[in-house]
Motif scaffolding. Structure first.
Motif, mmCIF file in Angstrom:
data_model
loop_
_atom_site.group_PDB
_atom_site.id
_atom_site.type_symbol
_atom_site.label_atom_id
_atom_site.label_comp_id
_atom_site.label_asym_id
_atom_site.label_seq_id
_atom_site.Cartn_x
_atom_site.Cartn_y
_atom_site.Cartn_z
ATOM 1 N N ARG A 105 0.810 -1.227 0.000
ATOM 2 C CA ARG A 105 0.000 0.000 0.000
ATOM 3 C C ARG A 105 0.840 1.272 0.000
ATOM 4 O O ARG A 105 0.311 2.360 0.133
ATOM 5 C CB ARG A 105 -0.924 0.011 1.221
ATOM 6 N N GLY A 106 2.160 1.113 -0.082
ATOM 7 C CA GLY A 106 3.037 2.274 -0.111
ATOM 8 C C GLY A 106 3.511 2.747 1.253
ATOM 9 O O GLY A 106 4.317 3.666 1.348
ATOM 10 N N SER A 107 3.017 2.134 2.321
ATOM 11 C CA SER A 107 3.392 2.556 3.678
ATOM 12 C C SER A 107 4.869 2.305 3.965
ATOM 13 O O SER A 107 5.530 3.131 4.605
ATOM 14 C CB SER A 107 2.544 1.827 4.721
ATOM 15 N N ALA A 108 5.387 1.175 3.528
ATOM 16 C CA ALA A 108 6.799 0.858 3.774
ATOM 17 C C ALA A 108 7.699 1.850 3.034
ATOM 18 O O ALA A 108 8.704 2.302 3.583
ATOM 19 C CB ALA A 108 7.107 -0.575 3.351
ATOM 20 N N LYS A 109 7.327 2.196 1.822
ATOM 21 C CA LYS A 109 8.121 3.159 1.060
ATOM 22 C C LYS A 109 8.140 4.514 1.768
ATOM 23 O O LYS A 109 9.183 5.161 1.859
ATOM 24 C CB LYS A 109 7.566 3.300 -0.356
ATOM 25 N N MET A 110 6.989 4.924 2.299
ATOM 26 C CA MET A 110 6.931 6.189 3.036
ATOM 27 C C MET A 110 7.798 6.127 4.287
ATOM 28 O O MET A 110 8.529 7.071 4.592
ATOM 29 C CB MET A 110 5.485 6.523 3.426
ATOM 30 N N LEU A 111 7.735 5.014 5.014
ATOM 31 C CA LEU A 111 8.505 4.868 6.250
ATOM 32 C C LEU A 111 10.004 4.911 5.974
ATOM 33 O O LEU A 111 10.745 5.659 6.619
ATOM 34 C CB LEU A 111 8.148 3.555 6.950
ATOM 35 N N ILE A 112 10.465 4.129 5.012
ATOM 36 C CA ILE A 112 11.896 4.077 4.733
ATOM 37 C C ILE A 112 12.373 5.394 4.118
ATOM 38 O O ILE A 112 13.465 5.863 4.414
ATOM 39 C CB ILE A 112 12.248 2.846 3.881
ATOM 40 N N SER A 113 11.543 6.041 3.316
ATOM 41 C CA SER A 113 11.890 7.367 2.784
ATOM 42 C C SER A 113 12.083 8.358 3.924
ATOM 43 O O SER A 113 13.012 9.179 3.897
ATOM 44 C CB SER A 113 10.788 7.877 1.845
ATOM 45 N N HIS A 114 11.210 8.292 4.924
ATOM 46 C CA HIS A 114 11.323 9.166 6.098
ATOM 47 C C HIS A 114 12.640 8.893 6.834
ATOM 48 O O HIS A 114 13.357 9.829 7.212
ATOM 49 C CB HIS A 114 10.120 8.929 7.015
ATOM 50 N N LEU A 115 12.960 7.628 7.027
ATOM 51 C CA LEU A 115 14.205 7.246 7.692
ATOM 52 C C LEU A 115 15.414 7.756 6.898
ATOM 53 O O LEU A 115 16.368 8.281 7.474
ATOM 54 C CB LEU A 115 14.256 5.727 7.850
ATOM 55 N N ILE A 116 15.369 7.626 5.583
ATOM 56 C CA ILE A 116 16.472 8.097 4.730
ATOM 57 C C ILE A 116 16.643 9.610 4.876
ATOM 58 O O ILE A 116 17.767 10.113 4.938
ATOM 59 C CB ILE A 116 16.246 7.687 3.259
ATOM 60 N N GLU A 117 15.540 10.341 4.949
ATOM 61 C CA GLU A 117 15.635 11.799 5.102
ATOM 62 C C GLU A 117 16.287 12.171 6.428
ATOM 63 O O GLU A 117 17.078 13.110 6.497
ATOM 64 C CB GLU A 117 14.261 12.456 4.954
ATOM 65 N N ILE A 118 15.975 11.440 7.484
ATOM 66 C CA ILE A 118 16.641 11.675 8.776
ATOM 67 C C ILE A 118 18.135 11.371 8.640
ATOM 68 O O ILE A 118 18.983 12.134 9.102
ATOM 69 C CB ILE A 118 16.014 10.805 9.882
ATOM 70 N N ALA A 119 18.458 10.267 7.969
ATOM 71 C CA ALA A 119 19.859 9.867 7.789
ATOM 72 C C ALA A 119 20.639 10.911 6.992
ATOM 73 O O ALA A 119 21.805 11.186 7.300
ATOM 74 C CB ALA A 119 19.921 8.509 7.089
ATOM 75 N N ARG A 120 20.012 11.495 5.981
ATOM 76 C CA ARG A 120 20.688 12.508 5.151
ATOM 77 C C ARG A 120 21.136 13.718 5.969
ATOM 78 O O ARG A 120 22.071 14.413 5.601
ATOM 79 C CB ARG A 120 19.777 12.980 4.022
ATOM 80 N N LYS A 121 20.471 13.973 7.086
ATOM 81 C CA LYS A 121 20.788 15.129 7.933
ATOM 82 C C LYS A 121 21.912 14.841 8.917
ATOM 83 O O LYS A 121 22.379 15.750 9.598
ATOM 84 C CB LYS A 121 19.532 15.575 8.690
ATOM 85 N N GLN A 122 22.360 13.602 8.988
ATOM 86 C CA GLN A 122 23.425 13.246 9.920
ATOM 87 C C GLN A 122 24.785 13.591 9.300
ATOM 88 O O GLN A 122 25.124 13.098 8.227
ATOM 89 C CB GLN A 122 23.364 11.765 10.281
ATOM 90 N N ALA A 139 10.382 -6.877 -1.268
ATOM 91 C CA ALA A 139 11.319 -6.048 -0.507
ATOM 92 C C ALA A 139 12.480 -5.595 -1.388
ATOM 93 O O ALA A 139 12.878 -4.417 -1.350
ATOM 94 C CB ALA A 139 11.833 -6.806 0.713
ATOM 95 N N VAL A 140 13.032 -6.502 -2.184
ATOM 96 C CA VAL A 140 14.137 -6.141 -3.084
ATOM 97 C C VAL A 140 13.685 -5.024 -4.030
ATOM 98 O O VAL A 140 14.410 -4.041 -4.236
ATOM 99 C CB VAL A 140 14.637 -7.376 -3.873
ATOM 100 N N SER A 141 12.473 -5.140 -4.566
ATOM 101 C CA SER A 141 11.935 -4.112 -5.472
ATOM 102 C C SER A 141 11.736 -2.783 -4.755
ATOM 103 O O SER A 141 12.016 -1.719 -5.316
ATOM 104 C CB SER A 141 10.597 -4.571 -6.072
ATOM 105 N N LEU A 142 11.243 -2.838 -3.521
ATOM 106 C CA LEU A 142 11.048 -1.615 -2.740
ATOM 107 C C LEU A 142 12.379 -0.909 -2.530
ATOM 108 O O LEU A 142 12.497 0.297 -2.783
ATOM 109 C CB LEU A 142 10.424 -1.953 -1.382
ATOM 110 N N TYR A 143 13.394 -1.647 -2.101
ATOM 111 C CA TYR A 143 14.694 -1.026 -1.857
ATOM 112 C C TYR A 143 15.282 -0.454 -3.150
ATOM 113 O O TYR A 143 15.849 0.639 -3.145
ATOM 114 C CB TYR A 143 15.653 -2.020 -1.204
ATOM 115 N N ALA A 144 15.127 -1.176 -4.248
ATOM 116 C CA ALA A 144 15.629 -0.672 -5.534
ATOM 117 C C ALA A 144 14.902 0.620 -5.921
ATOM 118 O O ALA A 144 15.536 1.570 -6.403
ATOM 119 C CB ALA A 144 15.463 -1.734 -6.618
#
Length: 174
Positions: A105-122, A139-144
């Protein structure tokens, strides 16, 4: 904090431990092949609530992001930054799980995108690494789709109940 369609994404706190434990135990039962820890190993901790309250105390180097639907925790992902000086430019994405009813449903993509944005600020963080079961194609497709690229595969990386699991190594350069 990100909020969309009754979904809230935020860094988990010690007071989220009970919700996290329930979701983690579900994860270990639903997808035992995807995690190093087994359901039985986790259940052996006599101080499980205290253990997870301590682990969920966020730091700059270790934090877990969760997706809530209303008050229900439906997905999690943890970022763990390397502590050794020569490895500080890297972090690992671990413990990713979404309850089966919420997958696709796109929730995992939103969650990991949010985590990546936090990581970019470190400061000084340049890469996020992860391992994923090679046959977990969603999962492989989501990460890609999020920009991770595969740089290797470990054959027979995990063994559970006599069954081997290959794992792909993927990285995202920030």
């Amino acid at each position: 904090m990100d909020q969309t369609h009754d979904l809230t994404i935020r860094i988990l706190q010690p007071e989220d431990a009970e919700s996290y434990i329930a979701l983690r135990l579900e994860a270990l039962q639903q997808n035992p092949e995807a995690f190093l820890t087994t359901y039985e190993e986790m259940r052996q901790d006599p101080n499980m609530l205290e253990t997870w309250r301590a682990r969920l105390k966020p730091t700059a180097d270790l934090f877990t992001v969760g997706t809530f639907m209303g008050r229900s925790l439906i997905g999690v992902a943890t970022l763990r930054r390397e502590s050794h000086l020569k490895l500080r430019h890297k972090a690992s994405l671990v413990g990713v799980y979404f309850t089966p009813a919420q997958r696709g449903r796109g929730s995992a993509k939103m969650l990991i995108s949010h985590l990546i944005e936090i990581a970019r600020k470190q400061e000084g963080l340049e890469q996020i690494h992860l391992t994923v079961a090679s046959d977990n194609l969603p999962a492989v497709s989501l990460y890609a789709a999020l920009g991770f690229t595969r740089f290797g595969t470990e054959k027979n990386a995990l063994k559970y109940d006599g069954v081997y699991q290959d794992e792909d190594y993927m990285t995202l350069f920030l």
